[in-house]
Every structure is written in C-alpha cells, then in structure tokens.
Design an enzyme around this catalytic site. Sequence first.
Site, mmCIF file in Angstrom:
data_model
loop_
_atom_site.group_PDB
_atom_site.id
_atom_site.type_symbol
_atom_site.label_atom_id
_atom_site.label_comp_id
_atom_site.label_asym_id
_atom_site.label_seq_id
_atom_site.Cartn_x
_atom_site.Cartn_y
_atom_site.Cartn_z
ATOM 1 N N GLU A 291 8.316 -79.790 -62.739
ATOM 2 C CA GLU A 291 9.301 -80.260 -61.700
ATOM 3 C C GLU A 291 9.299 -81.731 -61.600
ATOM 4 O O GLU A 291 10.512 -82.135 -61.282
ATOM 5 C CB GLU A 291 8.683 -79.739 -60.320
ATOM 6 C CG GLU A 291 9.864 -79.384 -59.429
ATOM 7 C CD GLU A 291 9.229 -78.563 -58.160
ATOM 8 O OE1 GLU A 291 8.303 -78.451 -58.091
ATOM 9 O OE2 GLU A 291 10.263 -78.296 -57.204
ATOM 10 N N HIS A 312 -6.342 -63.597 -77.747
ATOM 11 C CA HIS A 312 -6.034 -62.243 -78.422
ATOM 12 C C HIS A 312 -4.401 -61.940 -78.157
ATOM 13 O O HIS A 312 -4.230 -60.756 -78.238
ATOM 14 C CB HIS A 312 -6.944 -61.178 -77.710
ATOM 15 C CG HIS A 312 -8.466 -61.539 -78.124
ATOM 16 N ND1 HIS A 312 -8.902 -60.786 -79.215
ATOM 17 C CD2 HIS A 312 -9.293 -62.301 -77.930
ATOM 18 C CE1 HIS A 312 -10.075 -61.166 -79.199
ATOM 19 N NE2 HIS A 312 -10.328 -62.294 -78.336
ATOM 20 N N LYS A 426 19.060 -71.408 -55.027
ATOM 21 C CA LYS A 426 19.050 -71.182 -53.502
ATOM 22 C C LYS A 426 20.460 -71.088 -53.310
ATOM 23 O O LYS A 426 20.672 -70.063 -52.463
ATOM 24 C CB LYS A 426 18.407 -72.514 -52.977
ATOM 25 C CG LYS A 426 16.888 -72.644 -53.216
ATOM 26 C CD LYS A 426 16.495 -73.957 -52.304
ATOM 27 C CE LYS A 426 15.039 -74.138 -52.914
ATOM 28 N NZ LYS A 426 14.656 -75.500 -51.953
HETATM 29 O O1 PA5 Z 1 6.963 -80.000 -55.115
HETATM 30 C C1 PA5 Z 1 7.972 -79.860 -54.391
HETATM 31 O O2 PA5 Z 1 8.472 -80.677 -53.629
HETATM 32 C C2 PA5 Z 1 8.160 -78.403 -54.080
HETATM 33 O O3 PA5 Z 1 7.872 -77.602 -55.287
HETATM 34 C C3 PA5 Z 1 7.953 -77.942 -52.838
HETATM 35 O O4 PA5 Z 1 6.256 -78.141 -52.954
HETATM 36 C C4 PA5 Z 1 8.255 -76.628 -52.382
HETATM 37 O O5 PA5 Z 1 9.700 -76.395 -52.758
HETATM 38 C C5 PA5 Z 1 8.009 -76.168 -51.172
HETATM 39 O O6 PA5 Z 1 8.560 -76.858 -50.359
HETATM 40 P P1 PA5 Z 1 8.368 -76.885 -48.695
HETATM 41 O O7 PA5 Z 1 7.052 -77.630 -48.260
HETATM 42 O O8 PA5 Z 1 9.344 -77.963 -48.086
HETATM 43 O O9 PA5 Z 1 8.729 -75.617 -48.030
#
Ligand code: PA5
Length: 449
Positions: A291, A312, A426
């Site tokens: 990410e 494996h 989303k």
């Molecule tokens: O790293 C990030 O920002 C995302 O992966 C969030 O952790 C994830 O989308 C969850 O978001 P939130 O804590 O706002 O629900």
Amino acid sequence: MTTLKVHYHKALDFVSETEIKAYQNSINAANQALATKTGKGNDFLGWLDLPSKTEDSLLAQLEQTAKKIRETVEVFVVIGIGGSYLGAKAVIDSLSHHFAASLDKGKRKAPLIVYAGNNICADYLADLFDLLQGREYAVAVISKSGTTTEPALAFRLFKQDLEKKHGKAGAKERIIAVTDPKSGALRQLAATEGYTTFSIPPDVGGRFSVLTAVGLLPIAVAGFDIRALLNGAKAMETIGNGNADLATNPISRYVAVRNALYKKGKKIEILAAYHPRLQYIGEWWKQLYGESEGKDGKGVFPASVNFSCDLHSMGQLIQDGERNIFETVLAVAQTKQTVVVPNDPDNLDKLNFLTGKTIQEVNKQAEKGTLIAHVEGGVPNIAIEIETINEYNLGQLIYFFEKACAVSGYQIDVNPFDQPGVEAYKTNMFALLGKAGFEKLAAEIQAKL
Ligand code: PA5
C-alpha cells in the site's frame, strides 16, 4: 540495544557494491526529508518517534483496560481492516500458543482473540457468532476514519448483539472504540454512546499504526508486554534515525539492496518465514509495502510464503520460474521450546540419522539448504534475523520495516503514506449497492457487466 541482524547471501552477486553505494545520497536525502518533515506525505510521520514519545500514562491506561477485559471476558473481538488489525494479529499470533483457539479456557491465560470486519463474508460472521454463543465477550472497534465499510458493517452486528444480551448500559461496558481523536462517524458514535475510547494520532496512518492503541490494546489484552514491544522499537528508532551510512545502518542497506535489485528487474520480493506463528508478519508486511510503494505504476510487489510448507508448492516457482524475484528470509535463531527427534529402532523412514537433533536444527538446515538452492537458481537472498520471537525483537522488526518502507518509497519517488488506489473498488461497490449519489456510476457499471 538492537539484536536484529541483516545478512545478504549472494544478493551482492546480483547487484554490485557500486550499484548499492549509488543509493547513499538519495537515502541520506530521504532520511533528511523524514526528519524535517519536508518529503511527500509529511502529514503522516507521527510513527517516526512513537516508540520514544509514547507516554507512560497511555501505556498504563491501556494495561488497565486490558486487565479488566482479561478478567471479565472469554473472547475479545477485534473489529478492523488493513492497518487497523494486521499489526495486532501479526504480533499476537507470533507470541501466542499456536493452538490457542482450541485450548480449554482454563489452559489459556488470556481471552481468545478473534477478528471481524476484515472481510464481508456471511459464513465467517455466522461462524463467529456461533463461537460467541453463550460466551462472555467484549469488542474493540478500530477504525481511524470511522467510516470504513467492512468494520462498520461488522460493528453494527456486534453492537446489536451486545445490546440485545446486556442492554445499552451493559453493551457500553463491553465496547471500546479506537479512532481519530476528533473526527469521523465512530468518534461521534462513541461520544453519543459513552464508550471507552483510545485515540489514533492524526499523523499516523493505518499501516504504520501498530505501535499506537490500534495494536497495543489487543496485544495487551492477549497478555503480552507492550512496554517490551515499544522498547525494542525504540532501540531500532535510535539506530534507524541515526547515521544513515550504508556501512552501519541496517535499514539503509536493506533499502539500497532491495531498490538496486528492483532496478535490475527483480520486481517481486518474497518474505519467507520458517515458523508458522510468523505467517501474519508476512500479511502485515505485505500491506505495509504494497500500500505504501505500489502506486504511480511503480513498486516492488510484496509476496509471502510459509516454509517449509510452501516449499512443496511455491518452492517450484521460486526455484525455476521467471527470474523476477528476490527473497527476504525472516530468520529466527532460536525457538522458545526444544523438541528432539527420537530414535526409532525400526528406522523404516530412514530418519535415524536425525536422532538426537532438535527440530529447530532440522528447520535451520532446511533454511540454509533452501537459501543456497534459491540463490543458485537465480534468486538473490536477504536474511533478516532475530534471536528469538519475543516482544522486544518484534518491536525492533516492526520499526525496521516501517522506517525502511518510508525511505524505500522515497527512492522511487512515491508518497508512501497515501493510498488513492483503494478508493476505486469502494465507489464501484457503493454504486452497485445503490448508495444515494452513485446512480450515474451504477448505470455505467451495469452497462459494463
Ligand atoms: O493503511 C491504511 O491506511 C489502510 O489500510 C487502513 O488501515 C484501512 O483501510 C482501514 O482504515 P480505517 O482504520 O480508517 O478503517
């Protein structure tokens, strides 16, 4: 003191020392940009000094809340997705009895920790409620934005279940919200309902938040030492933010080697662990790097494998497939427990040559044998070694990877702290589900389906 070691077995045969050293200036610049908060995403650098700045009063509050939960419930449900659960699960799994879920209540020293809100699967939720039937449980709903669909949806179900069983006042005693200190729907709901809350610092993004209440609360409830975790991270904070010299700073060197390999076409980094408890370190690490770096058409693809099991299966591809990968082994010098191979007078399995050896010795030789085989097969290898799996060493590892991720992201000129790409699914999902305001998009998508 840091005990984490990084070894580069033949990674240097694939990239020269000169190619690695060429990164020194840009690594210095990245460190400088992070320290002075002048680089991309500089609003999200609160994690940089979390280990040294976390106040004792917060830790005491977390420990107190955790103690109360530990004394009163059998199951603790952690509701969150991405950075709001992966770090906690990675640390808890690494430190827990592997079969904690199957142990009798008496044999478990802490509540069983289960997770929700990280998928949208009806069977998963139904199974979870089945498990909770007749058991005393509490919930931590963790969401920085407070509006993420998966955890919000799951929380709606748990809130109603708790309210049905215990009334509003009883439910309130069993719900803790971890969210932004001021904004978001969850903060608002927590204030209205009077839930116990912990704040996520606004300048700490989800995937960098394991050392905030996001990770620390569930880890403390599971019975682990959050101070030792932070102390390990603090030791790495000192090293990581000190002299960025490639010769002495393990973070700088890891960044330089992986980026030099990436530039040479090694586009996939596989994190390999030889201990099943570490599986979720791999999941946390994949989120952190995927990410953070995967944007603007760039970024190493982070993958993970669990050896020797995956030798494996994925082992075939790693040994003989397309040569676009490098491997980073998460090595553990010592296991906590010792299991010895017994002698068998019949020796039908022809394994008596192992008699008296420990299982860890066998695992280590599997690790070394695999390393040589993969390197000879064209897969450069980096090994990151901790002495043993404990809170302090996991703290070091977490900070090591976080800092390396930020410095690495700057090497490819991306903002490691945003995630614009996750919005696409989303909006399509909302449109397909008929959310108001998404009608035009819904029609467009329907035409494509
Ligand atoms: O790293 C990030 O920002 C995302 O992966 C969030 O952790 C994830 O989308 C969850 O978001 P939130 O804590 O706002 O629900």
